[in-house]
Design an enzyme around this catalytic site. Structure first.
Site, mmCIF file in Angstrom:
data_model
loop_
_atom_site.group_PDB
_atom_site.id
_atom_site.type_symbol
_atom_site.label_atom_id
_atom_site.label_comp_id
_atom_site.label_asym_id
_atom_site.label_seq_id
_atom_site.Cartn_x
_atom_site.Cartn_y
_atom_site.Cartn_z
ATOM 1 N N HIS A 141 -4.628 1.635 7.546
ATOM 2 C CA HIS A 141 -3.247 2.126 7.670
ATOM 3 C C HIS A 141 -2.997 3.229 6.635
ATOM 4 C CE1 HIS A 141 1.313 1.398 7.958
ATOM 5 N NE2 HIS A 141 1.181 2.137 6.868
ATOM 6 N N GLU A 142 -3.412 2.976 5.399
ATOM 7 C CA GLU A 142 -3.191 3.957 4.329
ATOM 8 C C GLU A 142 -4.007 5.225 4.565
ATOM 9 O OE1 GLU A 142 -0.744 3.586 2.476
ATOM 10 O OE2 GLU A 142 -0.448 1.504 3.014
ATOM 11 N N GLY A 151 0.837 -1.198 0.000
ATOM 12 C CA GLY A 151 0.000 0.000 0.000
ATOM 13 C C GLY A 151 0.870 1.245 0.000
ATOM 14 N N HIS A 172 -2.409 7.712 6.728
ATOM 15 C CA HIS A 172 -1.408 8.570 6.058
ATOM 16 C C HIS A 172 -2.053 9.869 5.567
ATOM 17 C CE1 HIS A 172 2.259 6.228 6.003
ATOM 18 N NE2 HIS A 172 1.640 5.156 5.544
ATOM 19 N N CYS A 203 5.782 -0.149 7.370
ATOM 20 C CA CYS A 203 5.407 0.970 6.513
ATOM 21 C C CYS A 203 6.613 1.360 5.666
ATOM 22 C CB CYS A 203 4.976 2.147 7.389
ATOM 23 S SG CYS A 203 4.535 3.620 6.453
ATOM 24 N N LEU A 204 6.375 1.647 4.393
ATOM 25 C CA LEU A 204 7.489 2.029 3.516
ATOM 26 C C LEU A 204 8.147 3.327 3.994
ATOM 27 C CD1 LEU A 204 5.939 1.169 0.024
ATOM 28 C CD2 LEU A 204 7.690 -0.123 1.279
ATOM 29 N N GLN A 207 3.244 9.940 0.746
ATOM 30 C CA GLN A 207 4.530 9.247 0.939
ATOM 31 C C GLN A 207 5.512 9.539 -0.187
ATOM 32 O OE1 GLN A 207 2.374 5.341 1.952
ATOM 33 N NE2 GLN A 207 4.292 5.139 3.080
HETATM 34 NI NI NI Z 1 2.473 3.194 5.590
#
Ligand code: NI
Length: 173
Positions: A135-136, A46, A139, A93-94, A51
């Site tokens: 989660h997304e 995701g 963000h 998370c990225l 991000q």
């Molecule tokens: Ni994330």
């Protein structure tokens, strides 16, 4: 399509609240294509536009396994309904590379959104899909999964990440 740089914690950009998309046009579709390519290249499931530094309420996801791609695109997602029952996953998370922690989230949720073509849709999600979309969507509000951890644990992770940022990679030649 192009692979973009993923912003990592600590960075104030990740704390911005993303703005709603007025219309899903070619610029937005190009952004979604780039986000998807960036997410696949980073082996993520995701990615939110913020991000890669773009404060728009856009998310791409793909939780399919076995190499069968099944990309999902969410523009202006809103949670319409969610379960009281919680489910725990170990999340990463990225934007928080190499750290993982258990987070409780509603096991089921319904999300209203616009798809890749700007069409109104409703997603009924449970388990991994529900956790991933929540989660997304965090963000989009400037929230990271480490915000749910104890202050001590969060501080330790952010400290280690910023230390890593300030130190260049060591090479021996
Ligand atoms: Ni994330």
């Amino acid at each position: 399509m192009a692979i973009k740089t993923i912003i990592t914690e600590p960075n104030e950009i990740l704390r911005q609240v993303s703005k709603p998309v007025i219309r899903v046009g070619n610029d937005e579709r190009k952004l979604m294509d780039d986000m998807l390519e960036t997410m696949y290249a980073a082996n993520g499931i995701g990615l939110a536009a913020i991000q890669i530094g773009i404060p728009k309420r856009i998310i791409v996801m793909d939780i399919s396994k076995d190499g069968n791609k099944n990309p999902l695109f969410f523009v202006n997602p809103i949670i319409k309904n969610k379960d009281k029952e919680k489910k725990t996953y170990e999340e990463g998370c990225l934007s928080v590379p190499n750290y993982f922690a258990e987070v409780d989230r509603p096991k089921y949720c319904e999300v209203e959104y616009l798809d890749y073509n700007g069409k109104n849709k409703i997603l009924k999600a449970d388990d991994l899909l529900a956790t991933c979309i929540q989660h997304e969507m965090d963000h989009l509000e400037g929230i990271l999964f480490i915000d749910y951890l104890s202050k001590l644990k969060k501080t330790m992770i952010v400290k280690k990440l910023s230390k890593k940022k300030n130190n260049p990679d060591r090479i021996i030649v």
